[in-house]
Design a protein around this motif. Structure first.
Motif, mmCIF file in Angstrom:
data_model
loop_
_atom_site.group_PDB
_atom_site.id
_atom_site.type_symbol
_atom_site.label_atom_id
_atom_site.label_comp_id
_atom_site.label_asym_id
_atom_site.label_seq_id
_atom_site.Cartn_x
_atom_site.Cartn_y
_atom_site.Cartn_z
ATOM 1 N N LYS A 34 0.824 -1.223 0.000
ATOM 2 C CA LYS A 34 0.000 0.000 0.000
ATOM 3 C C LYS A 34 0.854 1.267 0.000
ATOM 4 O O LYS A 34 2.047 1.240 0.290
ATOM 5 C CB LYS A 34 -0.888 0.023 1.239
ATOM 6 N N LEU A 77 12.845 -13.690 4.524
ATOM 7 C CA LEU A 77 13.603 -12.732 5.330
ATOM 8 C C LEU A 77 14.484 -13.426 6.354
ATOM 9 O O LEU A 77 15.224 -12.773 7.088
ATOM 10 C CB LEU A 77 12.657 -11.778 6.074
ATOM 11 N N THR A 103 6.539 -12.401 13.965
ATOM 12 C CA THR A 103 5.386 -12.217 14.857
ATOM 13 C C THR A 103 4.082 -11.945 14.097
ATOM 14 O O THR A 103 3.017 -12.347 14.542
ATOM 15 C CB THR A 103 5.616 -11.079 15.868
ATOM 16 N N HIS A 135 10.155 -5.986 -0.564
ATOM 17 C CA HIS A 135 11.515 -5.752 -0.058
ATOM 18 C C HIS A 135 12.472 -5.701 -1.238
ATOM 19 O O HIS A 135 12.185 -6.262 -2.290
ATOM 20 C CB HIS A 135 11.958 -6.891 0.872
ATOM 21 N N GLY A 142 8.869 0.103 2.492
ATOM 22 C CA GLY A 142 7.899 0.995 3.141
ATOM 23 C C GLY A 142 6.541 0.889 2.472
ATOM 24 O O GLY A 142 5.723 1.805 2.537
ATOM 25 N N SER A 145 4.637 -4.208 4.045
ATOM 26 C CA SER A 145 4.804 -5.669 3.992
ATOM 27 C C SER A 145 4.169 -6.344 5.209
ATOM 28 O O SER A 145 3.667 -7.467 5.102
ATOM 29 C CB SER A 145 6.284 -6.045 3.896
ATOM 30 N N SER A 146 4.165 -5.641 6.364
ATOM 31 C CA SER A 146 3.593 -6.279 7.558
ATOM 32 C C SER A 146 2.086 -6.490 7.374
ATOM 33 O O SER A 146 1.545 -7.542 7.726
ATOM 34 C CB SER A 146 3.874 -5.448 8.804
ATOM 35 N N GLY A 147 1.414 -5.494 6.790
ATOM 36 C CA GLY A 147 -0.019 -5.641 6.537
ATOM 37 C C GLY A 147 -0.279 -6.708 5.488
ATOM 38 O O GLY A 147 -1.173 -7.558 5.640
ATOM 39 N N VAL A 149 1.600 -9.258 4.606
ATOM 40 C CA VAL A 149 1.894 -10.626 5.056
ATOM 41 C C VAL A 149 0.789 -11.114 5.994
ATOM 42 O O VAL A 149 0.423 -12.293 5.978
ATOM 43 C CB VAL A 149 3.309 -10.728 5.690
ATOM 44 N N THR A 253 8.121 2.451 11.818
ATOM 45 C CA THR A 253 6.826 3.133 11.977
ATOM 46 C C THR A 253 6.386 3.200 13.436
ATOM 47 O O THR A 253 5.942 4.246 13.911
ATOM 48 C CB THR A 253 5.740 2.377 11.173
#
Ligand SMILES: Nc1ncnc2c1ncn2[C@@H]1O[C@H](COP(=O)(O)OP(=O)(O)OP(=O)(O)O)[C@@H](O)[C@H]1O
Ligand SMILES: C[C@@](O)(CCOP(=O)(O)O)CC(=O)O
Length: 388
Positions: A34, A77, A103, A135, A142, A145-147, A149, A253
């Motif tokens: 995003k 990763l 996590t 990545h 930025g 990627s956390s969202g 994944v 962030t």
């Protein structure tokens, strides 16, 4: 009433109860990254809007059956796969020490496990493989990627056990997974990953939905109203190009956003002023998109840069690095509008400018290259499915 003549059965832990599920063989689900167009930081507060877009790069999560271990997570990763055992309280590392950086995936699996248990279904042993297109050589761009994944993992793990989730359920499960780790995150990245395209998003009260899930279960949390949450699809601008520049520096962030949790900021007048200005800017940007008024949208994105600059000065966040300031200046010097995407402090920024002005776009990219900003070939990903 229990038949007292029958021997009492030992109560099995949640992950051993219920019918075994027929796990599908190999399931892959992808979720896009995003960009924040306007409204970052304010969107963290329940009910305050932001505009985001999904991009045409994604994280892919593949789930297959696992031979012996309950769960094996193999991420691009990390150098080696990590093995996990299902316990009453969630996944625990087989080797005793939880490896870094997993996590989000672990939390996504735990939330789906909890839903399965509530539905009387037993989770299956599985291997979860993750590949990120968000990545570059192991450094995040930025792009959320956390969202991505989290959404891809929720979808893939659920589908592997035969659960086909609606977009709204995918979002809610992903938000519960993400909020368990960090209730500070707005979930805007998750909404963009689920619905794609251009969206206006308002975050629910994460503490309230976590509490709801704890008290009444995940299933009920999928059904109940979520105060504050809002989602609206928006049409894309009529004739603007969206350019993305990467600073090459990853930013944290949570650290930046955490600086707004101090008492001085929370109780000061500056916070109210910031929220009011951001809300007005986002609402005007929504109107501009809906009226197909590109010039007005450019004006509003320039306002958004100013609002973030003032926030940065007021709360000393460190949003504007030298590269991000140069990224914005280069866009404005060719008649466009630009700002950091998200928390700033590094990562990436966006510029909007006339899609027909090829020379200006070329000058923008040259200006970025001179300032050490890497133009990323990223496009907006079209919307997915319905909003239910
Ligand atoms: N390929 C992956 N495998 C496993 N976990 C991943 C993967 N990609 C991202 N993650 C999870 O997301 C975290 C990165 O989140 P972070 O918020 O720092 O970056 P981002 O979401 O890409 O960027 P931003 O928040 O600036 O948009 C990682 O620490 C990890 O927990
Ligand atoms: C500051 C914030 O509004 C945006 C963060 O965006 P990013 O993760 O830095 O791209 C936080 C959030 O929305 O969770």
């Amino acid at each position: 009433m229990r038949d007292r003549h029958r021997p009492a059965r030992t109560r099995r832990p949640p992950h051993r109860r219920g019918r075994p599920v027929t796990a599908r063989r190999t399931i892959t689900r992808r979720a896009p990254g995003k960009l924040f167009v306007v409204g970052e930081y304010a969107v963290v507060e329940p009910g305050h809007p932001a505009i985001l877009v999904a991009v045409d790069r994604h994280v892919a999560v593949t789930v297959t059956g696992s031979g012996g271990d309950d769960v094996v997570i193999d991420s691009d990763l990390r150098p080696e796969p990590a093995r996990w055992r299902r316990r009453d309280e969630g996944l625990g590392p087989v080797d005793g020490r939880a490896p870094d950086g997993l996590t989000h995936v672990v939390s996504a699996i735990e939330v789906v496990d909890a839903l399965l248990a509530e539905r009387g279904l037993r989770p299956a042993p599985m291997r979860v493989s993750i590949r990120s297109g968000l990545h570059r050589a192991g450094t995040k761009l930025g792009l959320g990627s956390s969202g991505a994944v989290t959404v891809a993992a929720v979808s893939a793990v659920a589908a592997h056990r035969g659960l086909d989730l609606s977009p709204a359920d995918r979002f809610r499960l992903a938000l519960l997974a993400s909020a368990r780790r960090d209730p500070g995150g707005s979930g805007g990245d998750l909404a963009a990953a689920v619905w794609g395209g251009w969206i206006a998003y308002r975050a629910p009260d994460r503490a309230a939905v976590l509490d709801l899930a704890r008290r009444r279960g995940v299933q009920e949390a999928l059904r109940a109203p979520w105060p504050g949450f809002g989602l609206r699809r928006l049409p894309p601008p009529r004739g603007l190009a969206l350019e993305v520049g990467w600073t090459g520096r990853p930013a944290d962030t949570a650290t930046l956003a955490g600086r707004l949790r101090t008492r001085t900021w929370r109780e000061g007048a500056a916070r109210h002023d910031f929220l009011a200005r951001s809300d007005a800017c986002v609402r005007a940007s929504i109107r501009a998109l809906e009226r197909r008024d590109d010039h007005e949208l450019l004006r509003r994105v320039r306002d958004a840069r100013k609002i973030l600059t003032d926030l940065d000065g007021e709360a000393r966040l460190g949003v504007f690095t030298a590269e991000l300031t140069a990224l914005c200046d280069a866009a404005e010097s060719v008649g466009g509008a630009a700002k950091p995407s998200g928390a700033g402090g590094g990562d990436c920024g966006i510029a909007l400018l006339d899609a027909g002005a090829e020379k200006d776009i070329a000058r923008l990219r040259d200006g970025w290259a001179a300032a050490g900003v890497v133009p990323l070939p990223v496009r907006v990903r079209p919307p997915e499915g319905n909003t239910e």
